[in-house]
Structures are given as structure tokens and as C-alpha cells.
Design an enzyme around this catalytic site. Structure first.
Site, PDB file in Angstrom:
ATOM      1  N   TYR A   1       0.865  -1.178   0.000  1.00 17.05           N
ATOM      2  CA  TYR A   1       0.000   0.000   0.000  1.00 17.05           C
ATOM      3  C   TYR A   1       0.902   1.229   0.000  1.00 17.05           C
ATOM      4  O   TYR A   1       1.362   1.687   1.026  1.00 17.05           O
ATOM      5  CB  TYR A   1      -0.928  -0.026   1.219  1.00 17.05           C
TER       6      TYR A   1
ATOM      7  N   ASP B   1      -2.040  -1.418  -4.098  1.00 12.73           N
ATOM      8  CA  ASP B   1      -2.446  -0.047  -4.386  1.00 12.73           C
ATOM      9  C   ASP B   1      -1.177   0.793  -4.422  1.00 12.73           C
ATOM     10  O   ASP B   1      -0.628   1.137  -3.383  1.00 12.73           O
ATOM     11  CB  ASP B   1      -3.416   0.439  -3.306  1.00 12.73           C
TER      12      ASP B   1
ATOM     13  N   HIS C   1     -12.203   1.102  -4.250  1.00 11.66           N
ATOM     14  CA  HIS C   1     -11.381   0.350  -5.210  1.00 11.66           C
ATOM     15  C   HIS C   1     -12.119  -0.925  -5.602  1.00 11.66           C
ATOM     16  O   HIS C   1     -12.997  -1.397  -4.874  1.00 11.66           O
ATOM     17  CB  HIS C   1     -10.051  -0.071  -4.579  1.00 11.66           C
TER      18      HIS C   1
END
Length: 258
Positions: free
Chosen positions: A107, A148, A250
Site C-alpha cells: 500500500y 495499491d 477500489h
């Protein structure tokens, strides 16, 4: 044996647990890389996810960040930090070996407002990621970095490039740092298999009807080492979960390896 791997920023695993379990049941990936689980390790819904057939490896943090790996197969050599900064307390990286593959859920920092301290942290984190990817390349194991990345690699990956050009997700320095990682010899899976496609997104803001108008960003990616890229069969974006009630902002992205 083929492996289907998905990445999904769930934006709070406990708030989205019903959606996550539904999707695990219908899509049945072998491995899922989760980001922004937003809970400490002991609050992660292990029992429910194990009941769905998945082992769990979790690196959580109270209220923010947090990453996890769900796997139908045994996991070994689990590591919980991105090397390079012992003072970094944010839970943004987890890595494990599954069926001979080294798989990481990451992330990457958002970096806004840019310029500023948060943007500096983002670029420093990306430099650490590049260094770590370089060290993984020296080991004889195929690897996949999924998650991500909070980067739109090009203007084709953002619905309104002029309005986003000064955002940390699209700034030239951010894109250059992403390219520097790819240029180690990694393959960005979606773009390798969909070189010309524009308007394919993995994130739509909750604000102002972005989902309904398809005003999205493609910021969730898979980067594959050369040995992993040799096995890449498919990569796509599953839009369905974003349209559900109580959806994450998302949606899952997935790859298939032969």
C-alpha cells in the site's frame, strides 16, 4: 499449476467483510493481496476468512493502512516490512512465499498534499521499494509486487489528466519513480496485456457521482519479475464489487499465472 492472484484495497476489511466473502466465493482466487484493512492484527476477521478456505497473513495498524495476504495454499517466510527505514511504523508491506512464488501486498503512500512532507515520504518509500525489488531480482525466485500503488502511470490511466497533473498520483516525479521500478526489468501486467486500452480504472472516488460517471483512476497494479512475467496468462479488472452496496472505492485487479 496455475495461480490466480488478485489485489484489492478494501478500505476497511471489517466494514466490507460481507462483500469480501461474497467475492471470494464467486471469484475464487488462489491468493488475495489486501490493502487498507484498517485494523490491528487481533481485530482481523480471521475466522470468517479461514472458513471461506483461506489462510491469512496480516500486518495491521489501528484505524489506518494495514495489508494482508489470503491464500488457499500454505505460506512461508512471511516478512512484514519494506526494508530501508527502521523508523517507518506504517503498516504498508507484507511478503510471503506461496507455491514457489514470492508475493507482496503493498500500500504505497498517497503523497498528498504535494509538495510537502507526505510527498517526500511517498518518494522515499518508492526508492526503498525499488531497492528491495532490485535485491529480490538477485535471488532466484519469481516474484510479484501487487497492490495499491497510488500511481496513475500515464495520462491514459486517469479520467481527466489536466485536472490531475499536480496531484501526487500523477506528478512527474511520482511517475518517474514508478518507471524507475519497472525499468529494473519488471512487467506491469495490465499494460503488458492491454497496451492500447484507455479508460480502464480500479478506483472511483465516493464523491460527486464519480462511479456513476466512470470518472476513475487506474492505481492498483501488478509488477512481475522476468521469471514471473514468463508465466503471465491474463490480467483484468473486476468492476462488479465497486457497484455493490457498501462498496470499497477500489475494485479488484487480478492476474493469472500458468
Amino acid at each position: 499449476m496455475g495461480l490466480r492472484i488478485a489485489t484489492w484495497n478494501v478500505n476497511s476489511v471489517r466494514a466490507r467483510l460481507g462483500n469480501v466473502l461474497d467475492w471470494l466465493g464467486s471469484f475464487a482466487p488462489d491468493v488475495v493481496l489486501l490493502q487498507e484493512i484498517k485494523c490491528q492484527d487481533h481485530d482481523f476477521p480471521r475466522l470468517e476468512i479461514e472458513a471461506a478456505g483461506y489462510q491469512t497473513a496480516v500486518h495491521g495498524q489501528k484505524s489506518y493502512n494495514g495489508v494482508a495476504i489470503l491464500s488457499r495454499h500454505a505460506m512461508s517466510d512471511i516478512s512484514l516490512r519494506l526494508p530501508g527505514d527502521e523508523s517507518d511504523e506504517q503498516a504498508r508491506y507484507i511478503e510471503a512465499t506461496i507455491e514457489g512464488w514470492r508475493l507482496a501486498s503493498l500500500y504505497l503512500p498517497n503523497g498528498n498534499p504535494a509538495p510537502g512532507d507526505k510527498y517526500d515520504y511517498k518518494l522515499a518509500w518508492m526508492a526503498r521499494l525499488r531497492a528491495h525489488a532490485q535485491s529480490l531480482l538477485t535471488q532466484d525466485i519469481p516474484f510479484v509486487l501487487g497492490g495499491d500503488f497510488n500511481i496513475c502511470p500515464t495520462d491514459d490511466d486517469v479520467y481527466d489528466p489536466p485536472n490531475w497533473q499536480n496531484d501526487a498520483l500523477c506528478r512527474p516525479d511520482s511517475r518517474a519513480a514508478f518507471r524507475a521500478i519497472v525499468n529494473l526489468g519488471l512487467t506491469e501486467a495490465f499494460r503488458a496485456l492491454h497496451p492500447e486500452e484507455k479508460g480502464r480504472y480500479s478506483f472511483w472516488d465516493y464523491q460527486a457521482g464519480a462511479w456513476q460517471r466512470d470518472e476513475g483512476l487506474r492505481i492498483d497494479h501488478f509488477l512481475l519479475s522476468p521469471r514471473a512475467a514468463d508465466h503471465l496468462q491474463a490480467c483484468d479488472i473486476d468492476r462488479a464489487p465497486r457497484g455493490k452496496e457498501k462498496a470499497s472505492d477500489h475494485t479488484p485487479v487480478w492476474i493469472e499465472l500458468s
